[in-house]
Design an enzyme around this catalytic site. Structure first.
Site, PDB file in Angstrom:
ATOM      1  N   VAL A 320       0.804  -1.219   0.000  1.00 51.15           N
ATOM      2  CA  VAL A 320       0.000   0.000   0.000  1.00 51.15           C
ATOM      3  C   VAL A 320       0.841   1.275   0.000  1.00 51.15           C
ATOM      4  CG1 VAL A 320      -1.989  -1.098   1.105  1.00 51.15           C
ATOM      5  CG2 VAL A 320      -0.181  -0.124   2.521  1.00 51.15           C
ATOM      6  N   SER A 452      -4.918   2.483   1.039  1.00 49.51           N
ATOM      7  CA  SER A 452      -4.469   3.753   0.486  1.00 49.51           C
ATOM      8  C   SER A 452      -4.980   3.848  -0.943  1.00 49.51           C
ATOM      9  CB  SER A 452      -2.940   3.836   0.514  1.00 49.51           C
ATOM     10  OG  SER A 452      -2.373   2.991  -0.478  1.00 49.51           O
ATOM     11  N   ARG A 453      -4.614   4.918  -1.623  1.00 55.93           N
ATOM     12  CA  ARG A 453      -4.955   5.055  -3.044  1.00 55.93           C
ATOM     13  C   ARG A 453      -3.973   4.280  -3.918  1.00 55.93           C
ATOM     14  NH1 ARG A 453      -9.939   7.010  -1.940  1.00 55.93           N
ATOM     15  NH2 ARG A 453      -9.766   8.742  -0.481  1.00 55.93           N
ATOM     16  N   HIS A 454      -2.908   3.752  -3.307  1.00 57.32           N
ATOM     17  CA  HIS A 454      -1.882   3.002  -4.025  1.00 57.32           C
ATOM     18  C   HIS A 454      -1.952   1.545  -3.574  1.00 57.32           C
ATOM     19  CE1 HIS A 454       0.705   6.941  -4.348  1.00 57.32           C
ATOM     20  NE2 HIS A 454      -0.459   7.030  -4.965  1.00 57.32           N
ATOM     21  N   LEU A 455      -2.529   0.694  -4.404  1.00 59.24           N
ATOM     22  CA  LEU A 455      -2.753  -0.707  -4.045  1.00 59.24           C
ATOM     23  C   LEU A 455      -2.023  -1.602  -5.046  1.00 59.24           C
ATOM     24  CD1 LEU A 455      -6.582  -0.289  -3.428  1.00 59.24           C
ATOM     25  CD2 LEU A 455      -4.801  -0.469  -1.662  1.00 59.24           C
TER      26      LEU A 455
END
Length: 537
Positions: A320, A452-455
């Protein structure tokens, strides 16, 4: 009877060629069904449709109205469950919307560095293998093409870790007043500030205006079309016969053979009606959490633990990104906060550094407050790739949602070395702020441990079916006709924002698939009109 409608940012509707079918008129059989209409799904679907394939793009969310704030939109998005306290939830979305996270992102558009594809020597011994089954050069031309489509504004020099590329399409954005304070402070410390690469027009590009600096350019759907989201930059410009179905939640892939699937079962979220659509091939681009959830929920008698899970690694390696904010007020500087991009200056001096625990660091960049603040409010974001750990997983919950579908659990714990790495980067960001004459520096946690927005990382790509879920080209090792083209295939999360790499890899995978003819006997010919409009439902 409902009808197809074009999503648009201008006050007029585009004209369609001929009558529009009803929303229920989804074909019974497609060449490709792409599941997930975000950053990677739109790229893959338009590429496949442009090669003459009949393509259905299913997206659970809906089109986003320009000027919408993320915090308003996400109120209705289902949260994941988190381990530990039953009352805690986790974020399983970049964004649940047509266009995905690109509708609300800050448009920070880094390419992964060459180091990100071979970071394994710098990770902990108990981490999963982080070596990618490809190199930066395998993605280089796809990066160039994505930058052309989005219109990325960046410098060709200044970033010590910038990989080789075609010349920038647009000049970088000038530093705003706060960025100049940060850049000057970094220079005094011997660092190397450079303009943050942005998919935001620094001048008019491809028929769309330059940024008008009407907002902080993050968590906000651009109202003028200056930001490089995939709906306005890729989907609307694709003159292809592509069917887009929004409000469509995929719940299972089904089939009667051990090596293939035949159909996707999905729910029309407006009516709760269950539908089944057949396709010859399926491309999963729902994000690393949602793609893993779909495969885990698609158990069969040949795959009782989920499709593509013979290695036992489906859902494992959830990553993440390590992240946090460091901010403060410059002494004696007041006045209204300027509008414009969220970030215009960045540092990669600590990307790989002997002082970092394990040597592998990350990036530091300006991150203006989303709301509030003034001209003297400085804030930096620190970001780094986390250890890909087998214990960090996406799993299905025993509880079900309103549609009777199992909820998803994000089981994530930060690695001790990652805590040390994040602390190191935060301390270096604080050094920059102190050098900029910030008095009291504060650390703002992001809660990334709960999503998070980053997966990334739940469908790891690799050449060995025993240690990976997909092949280097995204096909599930266990199935002949199911592919993953989102960040789930990333063996390592990388040290910068992933969206450009997600899109470049999706383009690479789609181009390899695009040359394949429809299956024999499908009865599906190429579109009779090569420039038939995209159909929206």
């Amino acid at each position: 009877m409902s009808h197809h409608k074009k999503h648009h940012t201008r006050p007029h509707k585009r004209q369609h060629n001929g009558p529009l079918p009803a929303a229920d008129a989804v074909r019974d059989l497609y060449d490709y069904c792409v599941i997930g209409g975000g950053a990677s799904g739109v790229v893959a679907a338009t590429e496949l449709a442009g090669a003459g394939h009949r393509v259905l793009l299913l997206e659970e969310g809906h089109p986003v109205t320009p000027g919408t704030h993320l915090r308003t939109a996400e109120r209705t998005w289902e949260r994941a469950l988190a381990t530990g306290d039953p009352a805690r939830t986790a974020n399983p979305w970049a964004a649940r919307a047509l266009g995905g996270g690109t509708m609300f992102f800050a448009a920070i558009a880094f390419r992964y560095r060459e180091l990100d594809f071979r970071a394994h020597p710098y990770l902990s011994r108990d981490a999963l293998p982080a070596q990618w089954p490809l190199e930066y050069e395998d993605l280089r031309t796809c990066y160039d093409e994505i930058e052309r489509r989005l219109g990325v504004a960046r410098s060709d020099t200044g970033d010590p870790w910038q990989p080789p590329s075609a010349p920038a399409r647009l000049p970088p954005h000038d530093h705003d007043d706060r960025a100049r304070l940060i850049a000057d402070a970094g220079t005094r410390l011997g660092l190397h500030p450079f303009p943050t690469p942005l998919a935001i027009n620094s001048r008019p590009y491809d028929g769309r205006p330059a940024c008008t600096k009407c907002s902080g350019c993050t968590e906000y759907a651009c109202p003028v079309g200056a930001k490089g989201d995939v709906v306005h930059r890729v989907l609307e410009g694709a003159r292809t016969a592509l069917t887009v179905r929004t409000g469509a939640r995929a719940v299972a892939l089904t089939g009667d053979r051990p090596d293939r699937v035949d159909a996707v079962e999905w729910i029309d979220t407006a009516t709760a009606r269950r539908r089944t659509t057949r396709a010859h091939r399926f491309v999963l681009t729902a994000n690393a959490v949602q793609t893993a959830r779909l495969l885990l929920a698609s158990s069969t008698r040949w795959a009782p633990n989920g499709l593509g899970n013979s290695s036992g690694l489906l859902g494992a390696g959830l990553s993440v990104k390590l992240s946090g904010y460091v901010g403060g007020q410059v002494d004696g500087v007041t006045g209204p906060a300027p509008g414009g991009p969220h970030s215009t200056v960045a540092f990669t001096d600590y990307y790989l550094h002997t002082d970092v625990p394990g040597m592998l660091g990350g990036i530091i960049y300006q991150a203006n407050p989303v709301f509030g603040g003034d001209a003297g409010s400085l804030r930096l974001h620190v970001l780094a790739g986390d250890q890909p750990m087998e214990r960090n997983r996406v799993v299905l919950a025993r509880t079900r949602d309103e549609f009777g579908v199992p909820r998803v659990v994000m089981d994530y714990r930060i690695h001790p070395r990652d805590s040390q790495r994040l602390r190191f980067l935060a301390e270096r960001a604080a050094d920059i702020l102190h050098a900029a004459n910030v008095g009291q520096v504060r650390f703002e946690p992001t809660g990334f441990q709960r999503g998070s927005r980053h997966l990334h990382g739940t469908c790891r790509a690799g050449g060995d079916p025993r240690t990976s879920v997909t092949t280097p080209d995204g096909r599930l090792h266990d199935l002949d006709n199911v592919y993953v083209a989102d960040a789930g295939v990333f063996p390592f999360a990388g040290g910068v924002n992933p969206v450009l790499t997600i899109q470049a890899n999706a383009l690479r995978i789609a181009r390899r698939l695009a040359g394949r003819r429809p299956s024999a006997g499908s009865g599906l010919a190429a579109p009779s009109h090569p420039h038939a409009p995209t159909r929206w439902k």
